[in-house]
Motif scaffolding. Structure first.
Motif, PDB file in Angstrom:
ATOM      1  N   LYS A 144       0.884  -1.194  -0.092  1.00  0.00           N
ATOM      2  CA  LYS A 144       0.044   0.153  -0.166  1.00  0.00           C
ATOM      3  C   LYS A 144       0.923   1.091   0.027  1.00  0.00           C
ATOM      4  O   LYS A 144       0.533   2.188  -0.621  1.00  0.00           O
ATOM      5  CB  LYS A 144      -1.004   0.076   1.190  1.00  0.00           C
ATOM      6  N   ALA A 145       1.983   1.288   0.734  1.00  0.00           N
ATOM      7  CA  ALA A 145       2.822   2.263   0.703  1.00  0.00           C
ATOM      8  C   ALA A 145       3.447   2.585  -0.654  1.00  0.00           C
ATOM      9  O   ALA A 145       3.743   3.778  -1.067  1.00  0.00           O
ATOM     10  CB  ALA A 145       3.912   2.131   1.923  1.00  0.00           C
ATOM     11  N   LEU A 146       3.881   1.617  -1.146  1.00  0.00           N
ATOM     12  CA  LEU A 146       4.427   1.782  -2.405  1.00  0.00           C
ATOM     13  C   LEU A 146       3.522   2.428  -3.580  1.00  0.00           C
ATOM     14  O   LEU A 146       3.864   3.158  -4.167  1.00  0.00           O
ATOM     15  CB  LEU A 146       5.023   0.228  -2.873  1.00  0.00           C
ATOM     16  N   ALA A 147       2.311   1.651  -3.496  1.00  0.00           N
ATOM     17  CA  ALA A 147       1.071   2.157  -4.257  1.00  0.00           C
ATOM     18  C   ALA A 147       0.895   3.580  -4.191  1.00  0.00           C
ATOM     19  O   ALA A 147       0.844   4.424  -5.106  1.00  0.00           O
ATOM     20  CB  ALA A 147      -0.014   1.404  -4.181  1.00  0.00           C
ATOM     21  N   GLU A 148       0.933   3.902  -2.936  1.00  0.00           N
ATOM     22  CA  GLU A 148       0.520   5.498  -2.609  1.00  0.00           C
ATOM     23  C   GLU A 148       1.523   6.520  -2.853  1.00  0.00           C
ATOM     24  O   GLU A 148       1.562   7.470  -3.574  1.00  0.00           O
ATOM     25  CB  GLU A 148       0.105   5.544  -1.182  1.00  0.00           C
ATOM     26  N   SER A 149       2.734   5.795  -2.625  1.00  0.00           N
ATOM     27  CA  SER A 149       3.878   6.823  -3.281  1.00  0.00           C
ATOM     28  C   SER A 149       4.134   6.799  -4.479  1.00  0.00           C
ATOM     29  O   SER A 149       4.492   8.085  -5.062  1.00  0.00           O
ATOM     30  CB  SER A 149       5.234   6.038  -2.567  1.00  0.00           C
ATOM     31  N   LEU A 150       4.073   5.968  -5.302  1.00  0.00           N
ATOM     32  CA  LEU A 150       4.140   6.001  -6.673  1.00  0.00           C
ATOM     33  C   LEU A 150       3.000   6.800  -7.477  1.00  0.00           C
ATOM     34  O   LEU A 150       3.285   7.789  -8.208  1.00  0.00           O
ATOM     35  CB  LEU A 150       4.089   4.576  -7.415  1.00  0.00           C
ATOM     36  N   ALA A 151       1.502   6.694  -6.832  1.00  0.00           N
ATOM     37  CA  ALA A 151       0.591   7.698  -7.021  1.00  0.00           C
ATOM     38  C   ALA A 151       1.025   8.980  -6.989  1.00  0.00           C
ATOM     39  O   ALA A 151       0.626   9.872  -7.728  1.00  0.00           O
ATOM     40  CB  ALA A 151      -0.763   7.082  -6.534  1.00  0.00           C
ATOM     41  N   SER A 152       1.332   9.240  -5.918  1.00  0.00           N
ATOM     42  CA  SER A 152       1.739  10.467  -5.414  1.00  0.00           C
ATOM     43  C   SER A 152       2.780  11.533  -6.431  1.00  0.00           C
ATOM     44  O   SER A 152       2.856  12.634  -6.554  1.00  0.00           O
ATOM     45  CB  SER A 152       2.136  10.898  -3.854  1.00  0.00           C
ATOM     46  N   LEU A 153       3.753  10.490  -7.033  1.00  0.00           N
ATOM     47  CA  LEU A 153       4.662  11.037  -7.644  1.00  0.00           C
ATOM     48  C   LEU A 153       4.232  11.153  -9.242  1.00  0.00           C
ATOM     49  O   LEU A 153       5.175  11.552  -9.816  1.00  0.00           O
ATOM     50  CB  LEU A 153       6.037  10.295  -7.593  1.00  0.00           C
ATOM     51  N   GLY A 154       3.089  10.801  -9.440  1.00  0.00           N
ATOM     52  CA  GLY A 154       2.386  11.022 -11.104  1.00  0.00           C
ATOM     53  C   GLY A 154       2.467   9.641 -11.712  1.00  0.00           C
ATOM     54  O   GLY A 154       2.038   9.689 -12.747  1.00  0.00           O
ATOM     55  N   PHE A 155       2.457   8.502 -11.099  1.00  0.00           N
ATOM     56  CA  PHE A 155       2.439   7.033 -11.760  1.00  0.00           C
ATOM     57  C   PHE A 155       1.057   6.702 -11.893  1.00  0.00           C
ATOM     58  O   PHE A 155       0.432   7.019 -10.845  1.00  0.00           O
ATOM     59  CB  PHE A 155       3.130   5.986 -11.077  1.00  0.00           C
ATOM     60  N   ASN A 156       0.769   6.276 -12.673  1.00  0.00           N
ATOM     61  CA  ASN A 156      -0.762   5.784 -13.179  1.00  0.00           C
ATOM     62  C   ASN A 156      -1.068   4.316 -12.377  1.00  0.00           C
ATOM     63  O   ASN A 156      -0.940   3.269 -12.983  1.00  0.00           O
ATOM     64  CB  ASN A 156      -1.183   5.753 -14.438  1.00  0.00           C
ATOM     65  N   VAL A 157      -1.087   4.399 -11.014  1.00  0.00           N
ATOM     66  CA  VAL A 157      -1.412   3.145 -10.197  1.00  0.00           C
ATOM     67  C   VAL A 157      -2.922   2.542 -10.418  1.00  0.00           C
ATOM     68  O   VAL A 157      -3.636   3.331 -10.089  1.00  0.00           O
ATOM     69  CB  VAL A 157      -1.010   3.372  -8.784  1.00  0.00           C
ATOM     70  N   ILE A 158      -3.126   1.466 -10.803  1.00  0.00           N
ATOM     71  CA  ILE A 158      -4.598   1.133 -11.072  1.00  0.00           C
ATOM     72  C   ILE A 158      -4.994   0.665  -9.692  1.00  0.00           C
ATOM     73  O   ILE A 158      -4.306   0.307  -8.773  1.00  0.00           O
ATOM     74  CB  ILE A 158      -4.699   0.072 -12.056  1.00  0.00           C
ATOM     75  N   GLY A 159      -6.578   0.907  -9.758  1.00  0.00           N
ATOM     76  CA  GLY A 159      -7.005   0.346  -8.329  1.00  0.00           C
ATOM     77  C   GLY A 159      -7.328   1.471  -7.353  1.00  0.00           C
ATOM     78  O   GLY A 159      -7.720   1.169  -6.362  1.00  0.00           O
TER      79      GLY A 159
END
Length: 431
Positions: free
Chosen positions: A291-306
């Motif tokens: 969850k931490a990795l997903a949230e961090s990637l999303a906050s940096l502009g990555f398109n994390v699905i779900g």
């Protein structure tokens, strides 16, 4: 023949592999893990050279008295942590575990319903893999795009109409639990069996952060022993249905396995003990890290699905990287900086995109076992942004990756035991 040259090459390649993947790389392949030093020590034993066709105490070879004991002990330990009555550790992979169960539950020409490929069904569930090899027709249940899962209401209707021999849940790209409890009564009402492939999430299940399909109506639980469960590569079958289990167990040898790679057994037993002691802490940290990795990637502009579902409830994170060059390019680029992920089809990809899909799949279980936590997941996300978005020098990022990894080289959530008291002439491989 230049034997010495080839000998040195074999040794050097092995050394380089160990150095790269054990010391210098951040391993984020969702289907891999690392054993503890103790489990690895016992993996290198005389068992690796021996045969034990058949079941414990009913072998076709002599010389198996210790094999019988370790296999029964390992099965008992695995049943204990799984909450099952019956287990078989002879499948040498999760796919072979599936094959053994599928072959008993259906004949060629029969129908099986599987989770939709968009919801993560493994290739062994499909006509392209084990089901196809067995001549069983695979029919996909409807997909619920909003919940990224099986559409329960439509699946119930399909089960009632098709009346399959069995239904398969579980998967490969696998962010959220499949609806075992909701579908099991309907599966059983048409005389079918429910098979749950927990290859990826078995360690999470044992660690109590993923529901146990056997408690929710599954007839068979098939697993791998080397993903979130951090043991040796192999497979296993669990069930609480004695009659059906006996049918499957009678066919593993000789239909699918001859010798079942006996050196797996001590290491599997050790890993079961480690999960008994540390499993809940380990599994909980895996999910926190994903969850931490997903949230961090999303906050940096990555398109994390779900995002609308909280990104993930498993060890996996899925990222749409079409705007960054596609799955193949991104996976290769990250590998050049020692971050190891795999390209992966996303739910909206057509099957023909398999060679260059929209996404990458990330798994955090191995780095979690090396002791990484939420802070390190944020560091990994930043490194990925520097590589893929900011286009920083690959060699510079690679040095940062190696430095980060250098702080996490010791396997955690493990049991320790001093093997030095054993005579090295008796157990040379352990020493």
């Amino acid at each position: 023949m230049d034997v010495q040259k080839d000998l040195e090459k074999v040794i050097e390649l092995t050394r380089e592999q160990n150095k790269w993947r054990r010391v210098e790389a951040i391993n984020l392949i969702a289907s891999e893990n690392v054993m503890s030093p103790l489990a690895e020590s016992l993996y290198m034993s005389d068992f690796m050279s021996r045969y034990a066709e058949g079941k414990p105490y009913k072998r076709f070879y002599q010389g198996t008295k210790y094999v019988d004991e370790i296999e029964v002990l390992a099965m008992n330990l695995m049943n204990e942590i799984t909450g099952s009555k019956f287990s078989d550790l002879r499948p040498t992979s999760g796919t072979l575990a599936n094959a053994a169960v599928f072959r008993i539950l259906a004949e060629p020409g029969d129908k099986a319903l599987i989770a939709p490929v968009q919801a993560g069904a493994h290739v062994s569930h499909t006509k392209f893999g084990t089901l196809g090899a067995l001549g069983i027709e695979h029919i996909e249940m409807p997909y619920d795009k909003e919940n990224m899962n099986v559409d329960v209401d439509k699946a119930v209707k399909m089960i009632e109409e098709v009346k399959p021999k069995f239904v398969v849940l579980g998967g490969s790209l696998y962010l959220f639990p499949h609806p075992t409890k909701e579908l099991a009564p309907h599966v059983h009402s048409v005389g079918a069996k429910l098979v749950y492939d927990a290859a990826h999430v078995y360690g999470l299940m044992v660690g109590k952060v993923w529901s146990n399909p056997l408690d929710e109506g599954a007839d068979f639980l098939n697993v791998s022993t080397h993903k979130t469960f951090p043991g040796p590569q192999g497979g296993a079958i669990f069930s609480n249905d004695e009659n059906e289990f006996k049918k499957v167990s009678r066919t593993i040898f000789p239909w699918f396995v001859s010798n079942h790679h006996l050196h797996r057994l001590p290491s599997t037993a050790i890993t079961a003990l480690e999960m008994k002691v540390h499993g809940q802490e380990y599994a909980a940290q895996i999910v926190r890290n994903s969850k931490a990795l997903a949230e961090s990637l999303a906050s940096l502009g990555f398109n994390v699905i779900g995002e609308h579902l909280g990104y993930t409830k498993s060890h996996q994170v899925a990222v749409d990287v079409r705007k960054l060059g596609g799955g193949t390019f991104v996976a290769k680029t990250l590998e050049s900086a020692n971050i190891i992920v795999n390209k992966n089809l996303l739910p909206y990809d057509p099957p023909e995109a398999v060679n260059d899909p929209s996404g990458i799949r990330i798994g955090v279980q191995e780095m979690t076992r090396y002791g990484m936590k939420e802070g390190e997941m944020e560091e990994i996300a930043t490194l990925m942004k520097q590589i893929l978005m900011e286009k920083k020098d690959i060699q510079e990022i690679k040095r940062k990756v190696i430095e980060l990894r250098s702080r996490f080289l010791e396997v955690k959530f493990a049991l320790n035991y001093d093997l030095s008291k054993y005579n090295s002439k008796v157990i040379p491989m352990i020493m």
